[in-house]
Design a protein around this motif. Structure first.
Motif, PDB file in Angstrom:
ATOM      1  N   SER A 146      11.019   3.266  -5.453  1.00 17.81           N
ATOM      2  CA  SER A 146      11.822   2.807  -4.317  1.00 17.81           C
ATOM      3  C   SER A 146      13.102   3.629  -4.187  1.00 17.81           C
ATOM      4  N   TRP A 147      13.747   3.878  -5.311  1.00 19.28           N
ATOM      5  CA  TRP A 147      15.022   4.594  -5.314  1.00 19.28           C
ATOM      6  C   TRP A 147      14.868   6.054  -4.885  1.00 19.28           C
ATOM      7  N   LEU A 148      13.828   6.711  -5.414  1.00 16.61           N
ATOM      8  CA  LEU A 148      13.692   8.154  -5.208  1.00 16.61           C
ATOM      9  C   LEU A 148      12.899   8.532  -3.953  1.00 16.61           C
ATOM     10  N   LYS A 166       6.438   7.285   5.589  1.00 17.32           N
ATOM     11  CA  LYS A 166       6.042   6.987   4.216  1.00 17.32           C
ATOM     12  C   LYS A 166       5.851   8.256   3.386  1.00 17.32           C
ATOM     13  N   SER A 167       6.363   8.216   2.154  1.00 22.29           N
ATOM     14  CA  SER A 167       6.269   9.347   1.247  1.00 22.29           C
ATOM     15  C   SER A 167       4.863   9.428   0.652  1.00 22.29           C
ATOM     16  N   SER A 168       4.304  10.639   0.639  1.00 16.82           N
ATOM     17  CA  SER A 168       2.962  10.830   0.074  1.00 16.82           C
ATOM     18  C   SER A 168       2.968  10.665  -1.440  1.00 16.82           C
ATOM     19  N   VAL A 169       4.133  10.788  -2.053  1.00 13.95           N
ATOM     20  CA  VAL A 169       4.258  10.595  -3.495  1.00 13.95           C
ATOM     21  C   VAL A 169       4.668   9.154  -3.807  1.00 13.95           C
ATOM     22  N   GLY A 170       5.605   8.627  -3.038  1.00 11.57           N
ATOM     23  CA  GLY A 170       6.155   7.310  -3.328  1.00 11.57           C
ATOM     24  C   GLY A 170       5.166   6.181  -3.139  1.00 11.57           C
ATOM     25  N   VAL A 171       4.316   6.275  -2.096  1.00 12.16           N
ATOM     26  CA  VAL A 171       3.386   5.179  -1.819  1.00 12.16           C
ATOM     27  C   VAL A 171       2.370   4.990  -2.938  1.00 12.16           C
ATOM     28  N   PRO A 172       1.699   6.055  -3.434  1.00 12.98           N
ATOM     29  CA  PRO A 172       0.779   5.846  -4.566  1.00 12.98           C
ATOM     30  C   PRO A 172       1.469   5.286  -5.810  1.00 12.98           C
ATOM     31  N   ILE A 173       2.693   5.772  -6.095  1.00 20.94           N
ATOM     32  CA  ILE A 173       3.427   5.240  -7.254  1.00 20.94           C
ATOM     33  C   ILE A 173       3.769   3.770  -7.026  1.00 20.94           C
ATOM     34  N   PHE A 174       4.105   3.421  -5.777  1.00 22.37           N
ATOM     35  CA  PHE A 174       4.420   2.031  -5.446  1.00 22.37           C
ATOM     36  C   PHE A 174       3.231   1.115  -5.744  1.00 22.37           C
ATOM     37  N   TYR A 175       2.049   1.515  -5.267  1.00 23.67           N
ATOM     38  CA  TYR A 175       0.873   0.666  -5.493  1.00 23.67           C
ATOM     39  C   TYR A 175       0.480   0.619  -6.963  1.00 23.67           C
ATOM     40  N   LEU A 176       0.617   1.754  -7.662  1.00 23.13           N
ATOM     41  CA  LEU A 176       0.337   1.747  -9.103  1.00 23.13           C
ATOM     42  C   LEU A 176       1.279   0.793  -9.820  1.00 23.13           C
ATOM     43  N   SER A 177       2.552   0.822  -9.449  1.00 23.26           N
ATOM     44  CA  SER A 177       3.547  -0.001 -10.135  1.00 23.26           C
ATOM     45  C   SER A 177       3.332  -1.489  -9.897  1.00 23.26           C
ATOM     46  N   ILE A 178       3.051  -1.879  -8.655  1.00 24.81           N
ATOM     47  CA  ILE A 178       2.920  -3.321  -8.406  1.00 24.81           C
ATOM     48  C   ILE A 178       1.650  -3.882  -9.055  1.00 24.81           C
ATOM     49  N   TYR A 179       0.628  -3.027  -9.234  1.00 28.12           N
ATOM     50  CA  TYR A 179      -0.561  -3.535  -9.911  1.00 28.12           C
ATOM     51  C   TYR A 179      -0.418  -3.495 -11.427  1.00 28.12           C
ATOM     52  N   LEU A 180       0.449  -2.629 -11.949  1.00 30.34           N
ATOM     53  CA  LEU A 180       0.819  -2.746 -13.365  1.00 30.34           C
ATOM     54  C   LEU A 180       1.608  -4.030 -13.609  1.00 30.34           C
TER      55      LEU A 180
END
Length: 607
Positions: A146-148, A166-180
Motif C-alpha cells: 500500500s505504501w510503495l 492500478k500498479s502491475s506490481v502492487g496489485v499481485p502483492i496486495f492479493y498475496l498479502s491479504i490471503y497470507l
C-alpha cells in the motif's frame, strides 16, 4: 510408622496395579517402602508441583490478550476492505462485496487447516505460533504494498481523491498479502480458543473462557472499527495497515512470554484414517447384524482408549449401522493381530458418530453466517450512501457503524452472564442457564430480526433520496438497530457455537470442534457471494438495474435483506428439528482415577 499407615501404602499399590493408564495420576515412585521410611521422592514431587503450577486463569488471560491484539489487526484490514477495493482498486460495489465475502470465507476455511495440524501433528502451541508468524508476514507485505505502490498520490482512496491506475506490481502483492493474512489468522483463531480452554479445569471454567474469548475478540475489533477505520476512510490507509501490523507483532511477543507456563497436550494423531477405518470396516461387515447391547461391542481394556490422549466414549444408540465396525466376528477372533480396517473400538466408532451428528447442526448455522457477513459488505455500502454528518464538518465513516455491533456484543455478554444465566438457571435447573443449542436458536431469531431492520432502513433511505443526488438525507444512525441486533445475536449464536462444538468434539479432535464455528462463517461468506450473484443474474434481466447495482439508489437492496430474513426463518425450523434429534456425547467418567487421586492425597497427608 503406624501399621495402619503402611496398610494404606499397600492398598494404594494394589489400586495402582489394577488400574492401567493411571501413571499420570498416581506415581509409584512417590511413596517409598516402609523400610525406607515411606519418604517421598523430592524430585518427583517437585516436578509434579511444577506441572500443577502451569495453566490457570492468568495464562488463559494472556491468550485472551493475544486474541484481542490479533483481532485488532485483522479488523484493521477487513472492516474497510470493501471500500479499499472500490476506492483504491476501482471495483464495482457488487464485485467488491463478493470479493470481500470470498476473502472472509477463505479466512475461516483455513481454520480447518489449523485445527487439523493442531490435533494431528503439531499440537496447539506450535500451531498457534506458526500461523501467527504467517499472519505477521502478510500484514507486513500489505503495509509495504500500500505504501510503495497502491496509495498514489498520498491521501487517495478517501472517496474524493482518486488513486492512480492500478500498479502491475502492487496489485499481485496486495492479493498475496491479504490471503497470507487469511491463512495466518484463520489457522490461529480456533487453535488459540482450544489452547486457552486447555489451561483451565472444569466445564464451567471452560464455558466462561469461551464467553470471555468472544468478548476479547470484540474488544480488539473495537479499536479497529472506531480509530483505524477513521484514518482509512480519510485516505490514510498505510497508517491503518502499519498499526495493524504492530498490533499483530505485539500479540506474537505476548504469546511467546507465556511459553514456560502453558499446559501442553500432545496431538492425538491424524483423525482422518481413524474415521475412514470406521466406514471401511462398516462396509466390510455390511451384512453383519450388530448386537443391541453396546457392552458386546469391541473395546480395549483399561481406562485409556485406543486413541492416544483421548478418553473413552460410551456407546450411543444413534447411527447404529456404524456399530458393525465394532462388532466382533469369528474372522476377527481367528486372527492374532487386530486389523483396524476391519475391527474398530467403540470409542473410534463413536468419534465418527460425533462428527456425523454435529454436521446437521453446523449446516443450520451457515445461513446465520450469511446474515453476519452483511456487516462487512452491504451494511457498509448502504451506510456510504447515507447522511454521515454528525456535528460540524465531521463525517462518520460508514464502516465505523460496526462499533454499535461491538458495543452490543460487550453489553449483551455482560447481560447474559450476570442477569440471564442466573434467572434461566433457576428456571431450567441448568447452571449454564440456556443450553448451547437453545442459545443458538435464539441467535437465529435475533439474526432474522436484524435483516428485517436493515430492510426497513433501506426502504426509508430510498424515500429520502433527492433526484440527481447520490447521498440520501437519511441519517446513518438509522443503521444502529440492525448493527445492535446482529451483535446481540452473536452473543447467543457464536459463543454458543464455540461451547457446543468444542464440548461435543471428542478429545482427539478438539481443535476441529472449535474450527467448525469459524468454518460456518466461511461457508456463510461463500453462500452470501453465491446468493448475490444469483440475485443479480435474475434481477438484471430485461436490462433492469437489479437489486444491488453500482448505484444503490436505482436498486432494491431492501428486497435482498428481506430474502435473507425469509431464508433465516426457514432455517430456524430446520434447526429445531436437528437440535431435537441431537444427543450429546457421553464420555466415560474416570471415577476410578478420581478415587485413586483422593486416596493418594490422603496417604500423602498422613506421611
Amino acid at each position: 510408622m503406624a501399621a495402619s499407615e503402611c496398610n494404606n501404602d499397600i492398598r494404594l499399590k494394589v489400586i495402582e496395579e489394577e488400574s492401567s493408564g493411571d501413571a499420570e495420576v498416581m506415581n509409584r515412585d512417590s511413596i517409598e517402602s516402609e523400610q525406607r521410611g515411606c519418604t517421598i521422592d523430592e524430585g518427583i514431587e517437585k516436578k509434579r508441583h511444577q506441572e500443577n503450577q502451569k495453566g490457570g486463569w492468568k495464562i488463559a488471560f494472556l491468550l485472551l490478550v493475544n486474541q484481542g491484539l490479533a483481532t485488532l489487526a485483522f479488523f484493521g484490514v477487513g472492516v474497510n476492505l470493501v471500500l479499499f477495493l472500490t476506492r483504491v482498486l476501482g471495483q464495482k460495489n457488487a464485485d467488491a462485496a463478493n470479493n470481500v465475502s470470498k476473502w472472509t470465507g477463505t479466512v475461516y476455511i483455513f481454520s480447518l487447516v489449523g485445527a487439523f495440524l493442531s490435533d494431528s501433528y503439531w499440537g496447539r502451541y506450535l500451531t498457534c505460533g506458526i500461523f501467527q508468524i504467517i499472519y505477521v508476514v502478510g500484514l507486513v507485505l500489505l503495509s509495504l504494498a500500500s505504501w510503495l505502490f497502491l496509495i498514489k498520490p498520498d491521501g487517495c482512496g478517501d472517496g474524493i481523491l482518486p488513486c492512480t491506475p492500478k500498479s502491475s506490481v502492487g496489485v499481485p502483492i496486495f492479493y498475496l498479502s491479504i490471503y497470507l493474512i487469511a491463512f495466518g489468522y484463520g489457522g490461529h483463531q480456533p487453535t488459540v480458543a482450544t489452547f486457552g480452554s486447555d489451561q483451565l479445569i472444569g466445564e464451567e471454567a471452560k464455558a466462561t473462557f469461551f464467553c470471555y474469548f468472544y468478548f476479547a475478540l470484540n474488544v480488539g475489533s473495537l479499536f479497529s472499527n472506531s480509530i483505524l477505520v477513521y484514518f482509512e476512510d480519510k485516505g490514510q490507509w498505510t497508517i491503518g495497515f502499519f498499526a495493524s501490523t504492530a498490533s499483530a507483532i505485539l500479540g506474537l511477543i505476548i504469546y511467546g512470554l507465556g511459553t514456560p507456563k502453558y499446559k501442553y497436550f500432545k496431538p492425538c494423531g491424524n483423525p482422518l484414517p481413524r474415521v475412514a477405518q470406521v466406514f471401511v470396516a462398516t462396509f466390510k461387515k455390511w451384512k453383519v447384524i450388530a448386537p443391541e447391547d453396546g457392552d458386546k461391542l469391541y473395546e480395549v481394556e483399561g481406562s485409556e482408549s485406543a486413541i492416544k490422549g483421548s478418553r473413552k466414549i460410551l456407546h450411543s444408540n444413534e447411527i447404529r449401522f456404524l456399530d458393525k465396525a465394532a462388532t466382533v466376528t469369528e474372522k476377527d477372533l481367528s486372527t492374532t493381530e487386530k486389523d483396524p480396517w476391519r475391527l474398530c473400538t467403540v470409542t473410534q466408532v463413536e468419534e465418527a458418530k460425533c462428527v456425523l451428528k454435529m454436521l446437521p447442526i453446523w449446516v443450520c448455522t451457515i445461513i446465520y453466517s450469511v446474515v453476519f457477513t452483511q456487516m462487512a459488505s452491504l451494511f457498509v455500502e448502504q451506510g456510504a450512501v447515507m447522511n454521515t454528518n454528525t456535528t460540524g464538518d465531521f463525517h462518520l465513516p460508514a464502516a465505523s457503524m460496526s462499533v454499535f455491533d461491538i458495543c452490543s456484543v460487550l453489553i449483551f455478554t455482560c447481560i447474559y452472564r450476570q442477569i440471564l444465566v442466573p434467572i434461566t438457571g433457576r428456571l431450567t435447573g441448568n447452571p449454564k442457564g440456556l443450553t448451547e443449542l437453545q442459545r443458538m436458536g435464539v441467535g437465529l431469531i435475533i439474526g432474522m430480526l436484524s435483516m428485517i431492520a436493515a430492510g426497513i432502513t433501506e426502504i426509508e433511505r430510498l424515500k429520502r433520496v433527492s433526484p440527481g443526488q447520490e447521498i440520501s438525507s437519511l441519517s446513518i444512525f438509522w443503521q444502529t438497530p440492525q448493527y445492535m441486533l446482529v451483535g446481540a445475536s452473536e452473543v447467543f449464536m457464536y459463543v454458543g457455537q464455540l461451547e457446543f462444538f468444542n464440548g461435543q468434539a471428542p478429545d482427539g479432535i478438539k481443535s476441529f470442534g472449535s474450527s467448525l464455528c469459524m468454518a460456518s462463517i466461511s461457508f456463510g461468506n461463500y453462500t452470501s457471494s453465491i446468493l448475490v450473484n444469483m440475485v443479480m443474474v435474475i434481477t438484471t434481466k430485461n436490462k433492469k438495474p437489479g437489486w444491488i447495482p453500482g448505484d444503490l439508489n436505482n436498486g432494491h437492496m431492501d428486497r435482498f435483506y428481506f430474502l435473507l430474513a425469509g431464508l433465516t426463518a426457514i432455517d430456524f425450523f430446520v434447526y429445531l428439528f436437528c437440535a431435537n434429534w441431537y444427543k450429546c456425547i457421553n464420555l466415560e467418567d474416570n471415577t476410578q482415577g478420581i478415587e485413586m487421586e483422593t486416596q493418594r492425597s490422603d496417604v500423602l497427608r498422613r506421611v
